[in-house]
Design a protein around this motif. Sequence first.
Motif, PDB file in Angstrom:
ATOM      1  N   HIS A 257       0.791  -1.075  -0.166  1.00 49.09           N
ATOM      2  CA  HIS A 257      -0.001  -0.063   0.028  1.00 49.09           C
ATOM      3  C   HIS A 257       0.862   1.337   0.138  1.00 49.09           C
ATOM      4  CE1 HIS A 257      -3.403   2.733   0.659  1.00 49.09           C
ATOM      5  NE2 HIS A 257      -2.958   3.139   1.797  1.00 49.09           N
ATOM      6  N   GLU A 258       0.599   2.120  -0.799  1.00 46.66           N
ATOM      7  CA  GLU A 258       1.101   3.545  -0.693  1.00 46.66           C
ATOM      8  C   GLU A 258      -0.064   4.489  -1.174  1.00 46.66           C
ATOM      9  OE1 GLU A 258       3.855   6.160  -3.699  1.00 46.66           O
ATOM     10  OE2 GLU A 258       4.524   4.291  -3.357  1.00 46.66           O
ATOM     11  N   PRO A 259      -0.467   5.421  -0.217  1.00 43.02           N
ATOM     12  CA  PRO A 259      -1.510   6.489  -0.420  1.00 43.02           C
ATOM     13  C   PRO A 259      -1.241   7.335  -1.779  1.00 43.02           C
ATOM     14  CG  PRO A 259      -0.662   6.254   2.030  1.00 43.02           C
ATOM     15  CD  PRO A 259       0.261   5.289   1.299  1.00 43.02           C
ATOM     16  N   GLY A 260      -2.262   7.442  -2.255  1.00 42.29           N
ATOM     17  CA  GLY A 260      -2.194   8.469  -3.569  1.00 42.29           C
ATOM     18  C   GLY A 260      -1.385   7.886  -4.588  1.00 42.29           C
ATOM     19  N   ALA A 261      -0.792   6.728  -4.660  1.00 41.36           N
ATOM     20  CA  ALA A 261      -0.269   5.885  -5.768  1.00 41.36           C
ATOM     21  C   ALA A 261      -1.543   5.344  -6.611  1.00 41.36           C
ATOM     22  CB  ALA A 261       0.463   4.724  -5.408  1.00 41.36           C
ATOM     23  N   GLU A 262      -1.111   5.096  -7.746  1.00 40.90           N
ATOM     24  CA  GLU A 262      -2.177   4.647  -8.899  1.00 40.90           C
ATOM     25  C   GLU A 262      -2.647   3.178  -8.198  1.00 40.90           C
ATOM     26  OE1 GLU A 262      -2.851   3.574 -13.457  1.00 40.90           O
ATOM     27  OE2 GLU A 262      -0.904   3.379 -12.686  1.00 40.90           O
ATOM     28  N   TYR A 263      -4.005   3.090  -8.019  1.00 42.46           N
ATOM     29  CA  TYR A 263      -4.576   1.793  -7.419  1.00 42.46           C
ATOM     30  C   TYR A 263      -4.255   1.524  -5.998  1.00 42.46           C
ATOM     31  CZ  TYR A 263      -5.090   0.954 -12.463  1.00 42.46           C
ATOM     32  OH  TYR A 263      -5.383   0.978 -13.745  1.00 42.46           O
ATOM     33  N   SER A 266       2.183   0.189  -3.912  1.00 39.19           N
ATOM     34  CA  SER A 266       3.536   0.806  -3.562  1.00 39.19           C
ATOM     35  C   SER A 266       4.409   0.160  -4.793  1.00 39.19           C
ATOM     36  CB  SER A 266       3.954   0.309  -2.322  1.00 39.19           C
ATOM     37  OG  SER A 266       4.183  -1.194  -2.366  1.00 39.19           O
ATOM     38  N   ARG A 267       5.617   0.914  -4.804  1.00 42.36           N
ATOM     39  CA  ARG A 267       6.587   0.574  -6.062  1.00 42.36           C
ATOM     40  C   ARG A 267       6.986  -1.153  -5.805  1.00 42.36           C
ATOM     41  NH1 ARG A 267      10.432   1.506  -9.539  1.00 42.36           N
ATOM     42  NH2 ARG A 267      12.534   0.772  -9.114  1.00 42.36           N
ATOM     43  N   LEU A 268       7.158  -1.395  -4.131  1.00 41.57           N
ATOM     44  CA  LEU A 268       7.502  -2.820  -3.976  1.00 41.57           C
ATOM     45  C   LEU A 268       6.382  -3.756  -4.625  1.00 41.57           C
ATOM     46  CD1 LEU A 268       8.808  -4.183  -0.780  1.00 41.57           C
ATOM     47  CD2 LEU A 268       6.548  -5.101  -1.427  1.00 41.57           C
ATOM     48  N   ALA A 269       5.153  -3.384  -4.402  1.00 35.59           N
ATOM     49  CA  ALA A 269       3.921  -4.205  -5.059  1.00 35.59           C
ATOM     50  C   ALA A 269       4.013  -4.078  -6.430  1.00 35.59           C
ATOM     51  CB  ALA A 269       2.557  -3.584  -4.674  1.00 35.59           C
ATOM     52  N   TYR A 363      12.304  -5.056 -11.140  1.00 31.53           N
ATOM     53  CA  TYR A 363      11.834  -5.267 -12.214  1.00 31.53           C
ATOM     54  C   TYR A 363      10.761  -4.008 -12.362  1.00 31.53           C
ATOM     55  CZ  TYR A 363      13.103 -10.333 -12.340  1.00 31.53           C
ATOM     56  OH  TYR A 363      13.772 -11.456 -12.266  1.00 31.53           O
ATOM     57  N   GLU A 364      10.715  -3.646 -13.791  1.00 31.96           N
ATOM     58  CA  GLU A 364       9.608  -2.596 -14.188  1.00 31.96           C
ATOM     59  C   GLU A 364       8.418  -3.179 -14.691  1.00 31.96           C
ATOM     60  OE1 GLU A 364       9.505   0.608 -13.892  1.00 31.96           O
ATOM     61  OE2 GLU A 364      11.639   0.825 -12.955  1.00 31.96           O
ATOM     62  N   LEU A 365       7.159  -2.879 -13.960  1.00 38.98           N
ATOM     63  CA  LEU A 365       6.177  -3.439 -14.497  1.00 38.98           C
ATOM     64  C   LEU A 365       5.590  -2.942 -15.947  1.00 38.98           C
ATOM     65  CD1 LEU A 365       3.643  -5.046 -13.450  1.00 38.98           C
ATOM     66  CD2 LEU A 365       2.751  -2.978 -12.528  1.00 38.98           C
ATOM     67  N   PRO A 366       5.247  -3.694 -16.835  1.00 35.34           N
ATOM     68  CA  PRO A 366       4.987  -3.102 -17.939  1.00 35.34           C
ATOM     69  C   PRO A 366       3.385  -2.699 -17.956  1.00 35.34           C
ATOM     70  CG  PRO A 366       4.468  -5.626 -17.849  1.00 35.34           C
ATOM     71  CD  PRO A 366       5.422  -5.340 -16.762  1.00 35.34           C
ATOM     72  N   GLU A 367       3.130  -2.089 -19.007  1.00 38.26           N
ATOM     73  CA  GLU A 367       1.898  -1.425 -19.045  1.00 38.26           C
ATOM     74  C   GLU A 367       0.491  -2.517 -19.036  1.00 38.26           C
ATOM     75  OE1 GLU A 367       0.553   1.693 -19.448  1.00 38.26           O
ATOM     76  OE2 GLU A 367       2.436   2.229 -19.447  1.00 38.26           O
ATOM     77  N   GLY A 368      -0.219  -2.173 -17.971  1.00 37.73           N
ATOM     78  CA  GLY A 368      -1.566  -3.070 -17.942  1.00 37.73           C
ATOM     79  C   GLY A 368      -2.475  -3.446 -19.202  1.00 37.73           C
ATOM     80  N   ALA A 369      -3.397  -4.093 -19.024  1.00 34.70           N
ATOM     81  CA  ALA A 369      -4.275  -4.372 -20.239  1.00 34.70           C
ATOM     82  C   ALA A 369      -5.812  -4.407 -19.494  1.00 34.70           C
ATOM     83  CB  ALA A 369      -4.038  -5.608 -20.817  1.00 34.70           C
ATOM     84  N   GLU A 370      -6.306  -3.173 -19.797  1.00 31.68           N
ATOM     85  CA  GLU A 370      -7.912  -3.025 -19.537  1.00 31.68           C
ATOM     86  C   GLU A 370      -8.661  -3.773 -20.114  1.00 31.68           C
ATOM     87  OE1 GLU A 370      -8.434  -2.627 -16.515  1.00 31.68           O
ATOM     88  OE2 GLU A 370      -6.279  -2.284 -16.006  1.00 31.68           O
ATOM     89  N   ASP A 371      -8.397  -4.071 -21.713  1.00 27.47           N
ATOM     90  CA  ASP A 371      -9.120  -4.532 -22.303  1.00 27.47           C
ATOM     91  C   ASP A 371      -9.158  -6.176 -22.125  1.00 27.47           C
ATOM     92  OD1 ASP A 371      -9.527  -2.431 -24.075  1.00 27.47           O
ATOM     93  OD2 ASP A 371      -7.490  -2.709 -24.932  1.00 27.47           O
ATOM     94  N   THR A 372     -10.463  -6.682 -22.487  1.00 30.51           N
ATOM     95  CA  THR A 372     -10.347  -8.175 -22.350  1.00 30.51           C
ATOM     96  C   THR A 372      -9.423  -8.819 -23.114  1.00 30.51           C
ATOM     97  OG1 THR A 372     -12.742  -7.914 -21.749  1.00 30.51           O
ATOM     98  CG2 THR A 372     -12.078 -10.177 -22.435  1.00 30.51           C
ATOM     99  N   VAL A 373      -8.594  -9.505 -22.623  1.00 28.78           N
ATOM    100  CA  VAL A 373      -7.407  -9.887 -23.427  1.00 28.78           C
ATOM    101  C   VAL A 373      -7.880 -10.949 -24.438  1.00 28.78           C
ATOM    102  CG1 VAL A 373      -5.011 -11.185 -23.345  1.00 28.78           C
ATOM    103  CG2 VAL A 373      -5.745  -9.500 -21.565  1.00 28.78           C
ATOM    104  N   TRP A 374      -8.986 -11.874 -24.002  1.00 32.25           N
ATOM    105  CA  TRP A 374      -9.430 -12.775 -25.009  1.00 32.25           C
ATOM    106  C   TRP A 374      -9.946 -12.415 -26.359  1.00 32.25           C
ATOM    107  CZ3 TRP A 374     -12.267 -13.957 -20.178  1.00 32.25           C
ATOM    108  CH2 TRP A 374     -11.552 -14.761 -19.149  1.00 32.25           C
TER     109      TRP A 374
END
Length: 445
Positions: A257-263, A266-269, A363-374
């Motif tokens: 958890h990191e207050p104010g961060a996206e979702y 935290s960076r660790l998460a 590791y750097e987290l890649p861009e997430g996918a909000e579209d249904t991947v299927w």
Amino acid sequence: MERQHDAVLRTVAERNVRFVRLWFCDVVGTLKSIAISPEDLESAFDEGIGFDGSTIEGLTRAYESDMLLRPDPATFQLLPWRGETEGTARMMCDVLTPDGEPAASDPRRVLKDALARAEAKGLELYLHPEIEFYLFREPYQSGEPLVPIDSAGYFDHVHKGAGKDFRRTAIQYLEQMNIQVEYSHHENGPGQNEIDLRYTDALTAADNILTFRTVVKEVALTMGQSATFMPKPMIEHPGSGMHTHLSLFQGGKNAFHEPGAEYGLSRLARQFIAGLLRHAPEYCALTNQFVNSYKRLWGAQEAPSYVTWGHNNRSALVRVPFHKPTKGTSSRIEFRGADSACNPYLAFAALLSAGMAGIEGEYELPEGAEDTVWELTERERRAMGIEPLPSDLYRALEVFEGSELMASVLGEQVFEYFLRNKHQEWQRYREQVTPQELSTTFHLI
């Protein structure tokens, strides 16, 4: 202060316990058990109970067969279905070598070692598994058709339904064994149910899952039904998964958890998620260990088939659920790939180690996918850098076999046995001539 050992011995005497079952599992995750009398319990705590480990899948080699079981007093519970008079209790056990050292082949040891490595960095893993399974009308007989106990669907309220009565009894037993249940409901498939266990530390969660599967099968048998955690028992209906919520705690606080961060992450998460994604093909054979597991993963858009993450995206392998911004403990991630038939000790050790590799390697987290991947085309997925999970057990084993991370997590003995066992399973599968092949091919030539 009373020792846990002494508390167990006192309870056994006060409750007139007749048998104590020592529980452990093989490398595949099948529960094993030996019953001892209360008179032998104190020596079991002090010295362990000897058994022939060569008869248990993957525990040892024939020429070094002597092994010991040492019960963990913290796991002592009475088995509710065995009655109150001259009852039966159980304890989870650690497997030891004759000289009292932890056995390299013990799945519980594999998880404890992974947790110790994380704890050395001040991190503790907590889990919340959502366990799906099917109920059928009759005890299963090979070759007989499967008849679900109902024809209901997701969240359906079935009046006087056998599934509802089943869940009520199972939950009562679980809670009597101090396994707390958070939710229960009917799932998508006919006769398919889900029971979610409350958040707890990872070792307790794995112990609870082994107990949960036993409780479900015991209750089903007493009701003249059969229960299965098979990933995909019926072609035309959804498979059974075990979506698992994970979070790391540090110094009593949620490190995700990191207050104010996206979702609220935290960076660790984010590094932990990146580790889960990068190493997903390597540990897929552990979270999805059977030939049948890949019928669920690559079924009709019902389980994550691609290595991606997202927020409000249930086709993603890793999902970030909605969190309460003012409640830091609610920040977590949901791993949606595992099925209900995995060995929880090995699966959780693999997930933790993959996430820790992401943290340690930054590791750097890649861009997430909000579209249904299927629903994306192959070209669109390639453009987004979204890779597929292995499409069958053989391909999963190929990647697993080349993984230095998985070899180090499991240790040589578990790693080699798991590979050998699963290659044998694949070979047996390849040798089969199925009814589908006969129906489509017999009359062609």
